[in-house]
Design a protein around this motif. Structure first.
Motif, PDB file in Angstrom:
ATOM      1  N   ILE A  62      19.996  36.714  52.749  1.00 18.82           N
ATOM      2  CA  ILE A  62      21.028  37.342  51.899  1.00 18.82           C
ATOM      3  C   ILE A  62      20.447  38.625  51.305  1.00 18.82           C
ATOM      4  O   ILE A  62      19.350  38.626  50.755  1.00 18.82           O
ATOM      5  N   ARG A  81      24.526  37.539  57.026  1.00 16.35           N
ATOM      6  CA  ARG A  81      25.508  37.365  55.956  1.00 16.35           C
ATOM      7  C   ARG A  81      26.891  37.087  56.530  1.00 16.35           C
ATOM      8  O   ARG A  81      27.659  36.308  55.991  1.00 16.35           O
ATOM      9  N   HIS A  82      27.176  37.723  57.681  1.00 17.78           N
ATOM     10  CA  HIS A  82      28.463  37.462  58.338  1.00 17.78           C
ATOM     11  C   HIS A  82      28.558  36.011  58.772  1.00 17.78           C
ATOM     12  O   HIS A  82      29.600  35.372  58.570  1.00 17.78           O
ATOM     13  N   LEU A 142      26.966  33.526  57.508  1.00 20.85           N
ATOM     14  CA  LEU A 142      27.071  32.750  56.267  1.00 20.85           C
ATOM     15  C   LEU A 142      28.519  32.749  55.773  1.00 20.85           C
ATOM     16  O   LEU A 142      29.091  31.686  55.476  1.00 20.85           O
ATOM     17  N   ASP A 143      29.105  33.941  55.762  1.00 20.98           N
ATOM     18  CA  ASP A 143      30.496  34.053  55.299  1.00 20.98           C
ATOM     19  C   ASP A 143      31.427  33.223  56.187  1.00 20.98           C
ATOM     20  O   ASP A 143      32.341  32.550  55.691  1.00 20.98           O
ATOM     21  N   SER A 144      31.169  33.257  57.514  1.00 18.59           N
ATOM     22  CA  SER A 144      32.037  32.506  58.434  1.00 18.59           C
ATOM     23  C   SER A 144      31.916  31.013  58.194  1.00 18.59           C
ATOM     24  O   SER A 144      32.916  30.290  58.252  1.00 18.59           O
ATOM     25  N   ILE A 194      31.112  29.535  55.417  1.00 20.87           N
ATOM     26  CA  ILE A 194      31.790  29.204  54.146  1.00 20.87           C
ATOM     27  C   ILE A 194      33.307  29.166  54.375  1.00 20.87           C
ATOM     28  O   ILE A 194      34.004  28.234  53.935  1.00 20.87           O
ATOM     29  N   GLU A 195      33.782  30.152  55.139  1.00 19.72           N
ATOM     30  CA  GLU A 195      35.214  30.234  55.444  1.00 19.72           C
ATOM     31  C   GLU A 195      35.666  28.993  56.227  1.00 19.72           C
ATOM     32  O   GLU A 195      36.681  28.371  55.916  1.00 19.72           O
ATOM     33  N   GLN A 242      20.543  35.473  45.531  1.00 19.80           N
ATOM     34  CA  GLN A 242      21.103  34.476  46.477  1.00 19.80           C
ATOM     35  C   GLN A 242      22.066  33.558  45.735  1.00 19.80           C
ATOM     36  O   GLN A 242      23.175  33.283  46.197  1.00 19.80           O
ATOM     37  N   TYR A 248      25.312  35.404  44.748  1.00 20.69           N
ATOM     38  CA  TYR A 248      26.125  35.693  45.924  1.00 20.69           C
ATOM     39  C   TYR A 248      26.869  34.431  46.368  1.00 20.69           C
ATOM     40  O   TYR A 248      28.091  34.464  46.578  1.00 20.69           O
ATOM     41  N   LEU A 249      26.134  33.328  46.498  1.00 21.94           N
ATOM     42  CA  LEU A 249      26.729  32.078  46.998  1.00 21.94           C
ATOM     43  C   LEU A 249      27.756  31.525  46.022  1.00 21.94           C
ATOM     44  O   LEU A 249      28.821  31.054  46.427  1.00 21.94           O
ATOM     45  N   GLN A 276      30.880  33.317  46.397  1.00 19.03           N
ATOM     46  CA  GLN A 276      31.612  32.927  47.606  1.00 19.03           C
ATOM     47  C   GLN A 276      32.267  31.552  47.451  1.00 19.03           C
ATOM     48  O   GLN A 276      32.871  31.052  48.386  1.00 19.03           O
TER      49      GLN A 276
END
Ligand code: C2E
Ligand code: CA
Ligand code: CA
Length: 515
Positions: A444, A451-452, A454-456, A458-459, A478, A481-482, A485
């Motif tokens: 992160i 990060r992408h 990670l974002d996916s 989470i999504e 970190q 950020y988390l 999200q």
């Protein structure tokens, strides 16, 4: 066991033990054989000496017979008895000459007839036997002289030394024999000596004659024991060497087996050396403790605290991971159940679960026992299954996960993002949580691509209605950020390191007021 290089015993020690175990039966066996060889040599020497005494007594018996007959003639004129003397020489074996004595003077002999020579009684052992180096006629041929005396009368019977030497050499050519008469002795080499008789280094035995004043000494030279062992026991020696090799090979095998990782772990399991450490998991928003992950440690007697990644692979390979996890669950329930009041309702307790443990329904019982230790519904038991080791969807696996679901046990996919679980897999096994692998968290702010991903994740978890846990959080960045999200749970050194039970319980008590 390759936990550290220290752990494998020094190879010199191992080889010394192997060599020792190989040598031990050989050395012990050889000692017994040598003892046995000494005994049989002693017996052989005694028997040989006894046989020599028998032979010498036989010779002297002849001398005595001749003397008994001739003695009454002593004092008579030589010309009258000369023939009688010669007759005895002819009739008696071993007898060389017969001599008549009057008042310690030889006056008549079978060899020369009338003759004159003084007798020295002190030269005769017990006044009876004299081993002479030689005579006037044959100065180099020894003779044994037997003497009988009564008042002024006397008889001297001389026996051929040749016969003595013959017996000494022939009774048993391996045994060294000598006959000792007074201060003189003679062996098979035929020379009379007046020195003390030699010491024989092996099995020396002395046998005295029961009738006459002499003794026979028998024995062997240096090295005879080993010669005897090699000649008499070659089969036994071979057997001992074979036993030595078998013993060394067995010890070698046992050592290999006993130093194998699984046997060392089995020992550790029996000694209750696998203990739980607890790492708290906090809520993403409030940072309050929402649960803990149970992490195994090996409290090794020599190595100290051993990290799980050094032994878990061996435990999984040998199948020992199942009883080890069971023990961890039992210890955890015993430790934490009395402190339930310090845990908020729904507190998560997560165990790392190996695919081995999911091959039958025993895991259901293990979980039931664990949950039964706590007040009903008070805690959430979570099983973490790593994504790198996917469960094979067999009918048993399905039954297992359905029963676990019924029991209220939650399933988390650990190290998510490092394996290949599909959406259908997540649904098939009723997964409740995804644990984002710490490698993504570590990047992160460093790597845009991670990060992408990670974002996916989470999504995806939001879409699938799965809870999400991020682990390995070490920095505020970190964490922020988390949390931003919407990650539900966070775990990492930033909040707490894995800690021993006492420390964890103390921290629990300090954090939460009893409910
Ligand atoms: P894991 O399940 O991924 O456990 C998390 C590991 O990350 C733990 O290492 C933990 O100490 C470490 N960790 C936690 N927070 C941080 C952080 O902020 N930074 C960093 N760098 N590391 C952090 P640990 O305890 O050494 O365990 C290693 C692995 O061993 C575990 O990885 C798990 O796969 C395995 N393991 C541990 N206990 C058990 C067990 O009881 N059963 C099984 N099957 N595996 C276990
Ligand atoms: Ca884990
Ligand atoms: Ca993990």
């Amino acid at each position: 066991m390759p936990l550290t290089s220290k752990m494998s015993r020094k190879w010199t020690d191992r080889y010394a033990l192997i060599v020792l175990s190989g040598l031990l039966p050989v050395v012990l066996g050889v000692l017994i054989i040598v003892w046995q060889a000494n005994r049989s040599l002693k017996l052989e020497a005694t028997q040989t000496a006894q046989e020599a005494v028998r032979q010498f007594d036989l010779m002297l018996e002849n001398a005595k017979l001749a003397a008994d007959i001739v003695l009454p003639q002593a004092g008579r004129d030589c010309a009258q008895v000369e023939l009688a003397l010669r007759e005895q020489v002819t009739r008696r074996p071993y007898v060389r000459s017969v001599n008549l004595v009057w008042d310690n003077q030889i006056y008549c002999t079978s060899l020369f007839g009338k003759y004159k020579e003084a007798v020295s009684p002190e030269k005769y052992a017990n006044g009876v036997l004299w081993l002479m180096p030689g005579t006037m006629v044959t100065p180099n041929d020894p003779v044994l002289v037997y003497r009988q005396n009564k008042d002024k009368r006397g008889v001297l019977i001389s026996l051929y030394g040749f016969h003595l030497v013959n017996v000494l050499g022939l009774v048993n050519h391996k045994t060294y024999l000598l006959i000792v008469v007074g201060d003189a002795w003679i062996d098979r080499y035929g020379q009379v000596r007046n020195t003390p008789p030699p010491h024989l280094p092996v099995a020396q035995t002395a046998v005295p004659s029961p009738e006459y004043p002499y003794r026979v000494i028998a024995g062997f030279n240096e090295g005879e024991v080993w010669r005897h062992v090699i000649v008499e026991y070659p089969g036994l020696l071979g057997l001992l060497i074979f036993l030595g090799i078998v013993s060394a090979l067995t010890v070698n095998r046992l050592q290999k087996r006993s130093s194998s990782p699984s046997s060392e772990m089995r020992r550790g399991l029996e000694a209750a050396e696998f203990i739980p450490y607890f790492q708290p998991v906090v809520r993403g928003d409030t940072k309050q403790w929402a649960g803990a992950e149970v992490l195994m440690r090996w409290q090794h007697p020599k190595e100290g605290l051993v990290r799980p990644d050094l032994f878990i692979p061996f435990a999984e390979h040998s199948g020992l991971i199942v009883p080890m996890t069971r023990s961890l669950m039992e210890q955890t329930s015993q430790l934490l159940a009395p402190h339930s009041s310090h845990m908020e309702p729904g507190f998560h307790i997560a165990f790392n679960t190996s695919a081995h443990h999911c091959q039958n329904l025993e895991l259901v019982e293990d979980c039931r026992r664990f949950l039964d230790a706590f007040p009903p519904g008070h805690i959430n038991l979570v099983l973490e299954l790593t994504e790198r080791e996917l469960i094979v969807p067999t009918p048993t696996a399905h039954q297992l996960f359905s029963e676990l679901h019924t029991l209220g046990v939650m399933i988390a996919i650990d190290d998510f993002g490092t394996g290949h679980s599909s959406l259908s897999y997540l649904r098939e096994f009723n997964v409740d949580y995804l644990k984002i692998d710490q490698s993504f968290v570590a990047l992160i702010g460093v790597d845009a691509l991670s990060r992408h991903i990670l974002d996916s994740i989470i999504e995806l978890s939001a879409k699938l209605d799965l809870g999400i846990v991020a682990e390995g959080i070490e920095t505020e960045e970190q964490s922020e950020y988390l949390a931003a999200q919407g990650v539900d749970f966070l775990q990492g050194y930033l909040f707490a390191r894995p800690m021993p039970p006492a420390e964890f319980i103390e921290a629990l008590q300090a954090r939460l007021t009893p409910t």
